[in-house]
Design a protein around this motif. Structure first.
Motif, PDB file in Angstrom:
ATOM      1  N   ALA A   1     -33.705 -18.046 108.986  1.00  0.00           N
ATOM      2  CA  ALA A   1     -33.883 -18.764 107.721  1.00  0.00           C
ATOM      3  C   ALA A   1     -34.798 -19.967 107.902  1.00  0.00           C
ATOM      4  CB  ALA A   1     -32.532 -19.207 107.174  1.00  0.00           C
ATOM      5  N   ARG A   2     -34.658 -20.675 109.022  1.00  0.00           N
ATOM      6  CA  ARG A   2     -35.518 -21.826 109.292  1.00  0.00           C
ATOM      7  C   ARG A   2     -36.976 -21.393 109.464  1.00  0.00           C
ATOM      8  NH1 ARG A   2     -33.778 -24.429 114.321  1.00  0.00           N
ATOM      9  NH2 ARG A   2     -32.011 -25.108 113.083  1.00  0.00           N
ATOM     10  N   THR A   3     -37.189 -20.281 110.165  1.00  0.00           N
ATOM     11  CA  THR A   3     -38.544 -19.773 110.362  1.00  0.00           C
ATOM     12  C   THR A   3     -39.162 -19.353 109.036  1.00  0.00           C
ATOM     13  OG1 THR A   3     -37.948 -19.002 112.570  1.00  0.00           O
ATOM     14  CG2 THR A   3     -39.909 -18.050 111.586  1.00  0.00           C
ATOM     15  N   LYS A   4     -38.370 -18.709 108.188  1.00  0.00           N
ATOM     16  CA  LYS A   4     -38.876 -18.295 106.877  1.00  0.00           C
ATOM     17  C   LYS A   4     -39.228 -19.513 106.022  1.00  0.00           C
ATOM     18  CE  LYS A   4     -37.794 -15.372 102.949  1.00  0.00           C
ATOM     19  NZ  LYS A   4     -36.827 -14.470 102.327  1.00  0.00           N
ATOM     20  N   LEU A   5     -38.422 -20.554 106.087  1.00  0.00           N
ATOM     21  CA  LEU A   5     -38.701 -21.772 105.332  1.00  0.00           C
ATOM     22  C   LEU A   5     -39.980 -22.437 105.832  1.00  0.00           C
ATOM     23  CD1 LEU A   5     -37.811 -23.865 103.222  1.00  0.00           C
ATOM     24  CD2 LEU A   5     -36.543 -24.997 105.058  1.00  0.00           C
ATOM     25  N   GLN A   6     -40.185 -22.462 107.145  1.00  0.00           N
ATOM     26  CA  GLN A   6     -41.408 -23.039 107.693  1.00  0.00           C
ATOM     27  C   GLN A   6     -42.633 -22.249 107.261  1.00  0.00           C
ATOM     28  OE1 GLN A   6     -40.529 -23.057 111.872  1.00  0.00           O
ATOM     29  NE2 GLN A   6     -39.608 -25.094 111.817  1.00  0.00           N
ATOM     30  N   GLN A   7     -42.534 -20.914 107.233  1.00  0.00           N
ATOM     31  CA  GLN A   7     -43.646 -20.096 106.760  1.00  0.00           C
ATOM     32  C   GLN A   7     -43.924 -20.372 105.286  1.00  0.00           C
ATOM     33  OE1 GLN A   7     -42.283 -16.142 107.670  1.00  0.00           O
ATOM     34  NE2 GLN A   7     -43.234 -16.137 109.687  1.00  0.00           N
ATOM     35  N   HIS A   8     -42.870 -20.497 104.495  1.00  0.00           N
ATOM     36  CA  HIS A   8     -43.018 -20.778 103.070  1.00  0.00           C
ATOM     37  C   HIS A   8     -43.709 -22.128 102.852  1.00  0.00           C
ATOM     38  CE1 HIS A   8     -41.684 -22.094  99.046  1.00  0.00           C
ATOM     39  NE2 HIS A   8     -41.858 -20.820  98.740  1.00  0.00           N
ATOM     40  N   GLN A   9     -43.293 -23.143 103.594  1.00  0.00           N
ATOM     41  CA  GLN A   9     -43.903 -24.458 103.455  1.00  0.00           C
ATOM     42  C   GLN A   9     -45.367 -24.451 103.888  1.00  0.00           C
ATOM     43  OE1 GLN A   9     -41.219 -26.885 105.744  1.00  0.00           O
ATOM     44  NE2 GLN A   9     -39.924 -27.323 103.982  1.00  0.00           N
ATOM     45  N   SER A  10     -45.674 -23.712 104.936  1.00  0.00           N
ATOM     46  CA  SER A  10     -47.058 -23.606 105.393  1.00  0.00           C
ATOM     47  C   SER A  10     -47.933 -22.940 104.336  1.00  0.00           C
ATOM     48  CB  SER A  10     -47.116 -22.811 106.694  1.00  0.00           C
ATOM     49  OG  SER A  10     -48.442 -22.575 107.085  1.00  0.00           O
ATOM     50  N   LEU A  11     -47.435 -21.882 103.720  1.00  0.00           N
ATOM     51  CA  LEU A  11     -48.207 -21.207 102.673  1.00  0.00           C
ATOM     52  C   LEU A  11     -48.366 -22.088 101.434  1.00  0.00           C
ATOM     53  CD1 LEU A  11     -46.879 -17.548 102.948  1.00  0.00           C
ATOM     54  CD2 LEU A  11     -49.143 -18.394 103.553  1.00  0.00           C
ATOM     55  N   MET A  12     -47.347 -22.856 101.106  1.00  0.00           N
ATOM     56  CA  MET A  12     -47.460 -23.769  99.968  1.00  0.00           C
ATOM     57  C   MET A  12     -48.499 -24.857 100.249  1.00  0.00           C
ATOM     58  SD  MET A  12     -45.645 -22.763  97.468  1.00  0.00           S
ATOM     59  CE  MET A  12     -45.570 -24.196  96.441  1.00  0.00           C
ATOM     60  N   ASN A  13     -48.526 -25.374 101.467  1.00  0.00           N
ATOM     61  CA  ASN A  13     -49.534 -26.375 101.833  1.00  0.00           C
ATOM     62  C   ASN A  13     -50.940 -25.792 101.763  1.00  0.00           C
ATOM     63  OD1 ASN A  13     -47.574 -28.298 102.259  1.00  0.00           O
ATOM     64  ND2 ASN A  13     -47.508 -27.994 104.469  1.00  0.00           N
ATOM     65  N   GLN A  14     -51.106 -24.574 102.252  1.00  0.00           N
ATOM     66  CA  GLN A  14     -52.409 -23.923 102.188  1.00  0.00           C
ATOM     67  C   GLN A  14     -52.829 -23.682 100.743  1.00  0.00           C
ATOM     68  OE1 GLN A  14     -52.716 -20.440 104.671  1.00  0.00           O
ATOM     69  NE2 GLN A  14     -51.669 -21.462 106.360  1.00  0.00           N
ATOM     70  N   SER A  15     -51.882 -23.318  99.893  1.00  0.00           N
ATOM     71  CA  SER A  15     -52.192 -23.120  98.474  1.00  0.00           C
ATOM     72  C   SER A  15     -52.649 -24.420  97.836  1.00  0.00           C
ATOM     73  CB  SER A  15     -50.963 -22.592  97.727  1.00  0.00           C
ATOM     74  OG  SER A  15     -50.625 -21.310  98.168  1.00  0.00           O
ATOM     75  N   PHE A  16     -52.015 -25.508  98.208  1.00  0.00           N
ATOM     76  CA  PHE A  16     -52.384 -26.815  97.677  1.00  0.00           C
ATOM     77  C   PHE A  16     -53.799 -27.204  98.115  1.00  0.00           C
ATOM     78  CE2 PHE A  16     -52.144 -31.532  97.733  1.00  0.00           C
ATOM     79  CZ  PHE A  16     -51.961 -31.711  96.374  1.00  0.00           C
ATOM     80  N   VAL A  17     -54.140 -26.964  99.381  1.00  0.00           N
ATOM     81  CA  VAL A  17     -55.481 -27.269  99.878  1.00  0.00           C
ATOM     82  C   VAL A  17     -56.515 -26.397  99.165  1.00  0.00           C
ATOM     83  CG1 VAL A  17     -56.980 -27.158 101.905  1.00  0.00           C
ATOM     84  CG2 VAL A  17     -54.697 -28.128 102.106  1.00  0.00           C
ATOM     85  N   ALA A  18     -56.186 -25.123  98.948  1.00  0.00           N
ATOM     86  CA  ALA A  18     -57.108 -24.230  98.241  1.00  0.00           C
ATOM     87  C   ALA A  18     -57.325 -24.699  96.806  1.00  0.00           C
ATOM     88  CB  ALA A  18     -56.562 -22.802  98.261  1.00  0.00           C
ATOM     89  N   LEU A  19     -56.274 -25.156  96.167  1.00  0.00           N
ATOM     90  CA  LEU A  19     -56.392 -25.662  94.801  1.00  0.00           C
ATOM     91  C   LEU A  19     -57.252 -26.927  94.754  1.00  0.00           C
ATOM     92  CD1 LEU A  19     -55.412 -25.036  91.946  1.00  0.00           C
ATOM     93  CD2 LEU A  19     -53.465 -26.506  92.375  1.00  0.00           C
ATOM     94  N   ILE A  20     -57.096 -27.798  95.726  1.00  0.00           N
ATOM     95  CA  ILE A  20     -57.929 -28.998  95.798  1.00  0.00           C
ATOM     96  C   ILE A  20     -59.393 -28.628  96.015  1.00  0.00           C
ATOM     97  CG2 ILE A  20     -58.445 -31.022  97.231  1.00  0.00           C
ATOM     98  CD1 ILE A  20     -55.441 -31.413  97.528  1.00  0.00           C
ATOM     99  N   LEU A  21     -59.653 -27.638  96.869  1.00  0.00           N
ATOM    100  CA  LEU A  21     -61.023 -27.180  97.109  1.00  0.00           C
ATOM    101  C   LEU A  21     -61.641 -26.636  95.817  1.00  0.00           C
ATOM    102  CD1 LEU A  21     -63.200 -26.672  99.287  1.00  0.00           C
ATOM    103  CD2 LEU A  21     -62.188 -24.415  99.587  1.00  0.00           C
ATOM    104  N   PHE A  22     -60.879 -25.825  95.089  1.00  0.00           N
ATOM    105  CA  PHE A  22     -61.363 -25.276  93.820  1.00  0.00           C
ATOM    106  C   PHE A  22     -61.655 -26.392  92.823  1.00  0.00           C
ATOM    107  CE2 PHE A  22     -59.976 -24.263  89.477  1.00  0.00           C
ATOM    108  CZ  PHE A  22     -61.008 -23.410  89.108  1.00  0.00           C
ATOM    109  N   LEU A  23     -60.696 -27.304  92.650  1.00  0.00           N
ATOM    110  CA  LEU A  23     -60.874 -28.379  91.674  1.00  0.00           C
ATOM    111  C   LEU A  23     -61.993 -29.327  92.076  1.00  0.00           C
ATOM    112  CD1 LEU A  23     -57.182 -29.202  90.746  1.00  0.00           C
ATOM    113  CD2 LEU A  23     -58.893 -28.039  89.357  1.00  0.00           C
ATOM    114  N   GLY A  24     -62.129 -29.591  93.377  1.00  0.00           N
ATOM    115  CA  GLY A  24     -63.217 -30.447  93.842  1.00  0.00           C
ATOM    116  C   GLY A  24     -64.575 -29.854  93.517  1.00  0.00           C
ATOM    117  N   GLY A  25     -64.746 -28.561  93.792  1.00  0.00           N
ATOM    118  CA  GLY A  25     -66.011 -27.904  93.468  1.00  0.00           C
ATOM    119  C   GLY A  25     -66.286 -27.901  91.975  1.00  0.00           C
TER     120      GLY A  25
END
Length: 109
Positions: A40-64
């Motif tokens: 469960a801890r590993t799954k939560l860490q993967q989920h948080q990592s994907l959410m962080n990556q999604s946030f960075v991708a959204l910032i890249l899109f909005l910045g452009g």
């Protein structure tokens, strides 16, 4: 002999292994509750990592998009091409991460 998933790295291993050959987790010494908690801890860490990556991708899109909207770069210039590239990469990266999140949520512990 059965194939199981390592509770820490989620890779396939034999149930006869005492230690995971991939991450060196002591699988043989763990009880069922500890294995479930670690998975469960590993799954939560993967989920948080994907959410962080999604946030960075959204910032890249909005910045452009915002640079393209406010700066009005010259058509055909490298600035305009960079804005279009940032928008395209941000959208694709965001969508891929969202799909990966859906598959992670469907995955059983």
């Amino acid at each position: 002999m059965a194939i199981i998933s390592c509770p820490q790295c989620q890779k396939s291993i034999s149930d006869k292994h005492k230690v995971c050959p991939h991450c060196n987790a002591a699988v043989g010494e763990m009880d069922e509750q500890t294995q479930h908690r670690l998975a469960a801890r590993t799954k939560l860490q993967q989920h948080q990592s994907l959410m962080n990556q999604s946030f960075v991708a959204l910032i890249l899109f909005l910045g452009g998009f915002l640079v393209l909207y406010w700066q009005h770069p010259v058509p055909g210039s490298w600035q305009q091409n960079a804005c279009y590239a940032a928008i395209a990469i941000g959208v694709v990266w965001y969508l891929v991460n969202r799909v990966r999140l859906v598959f992670l949520k469907r995955k059983k512990l």
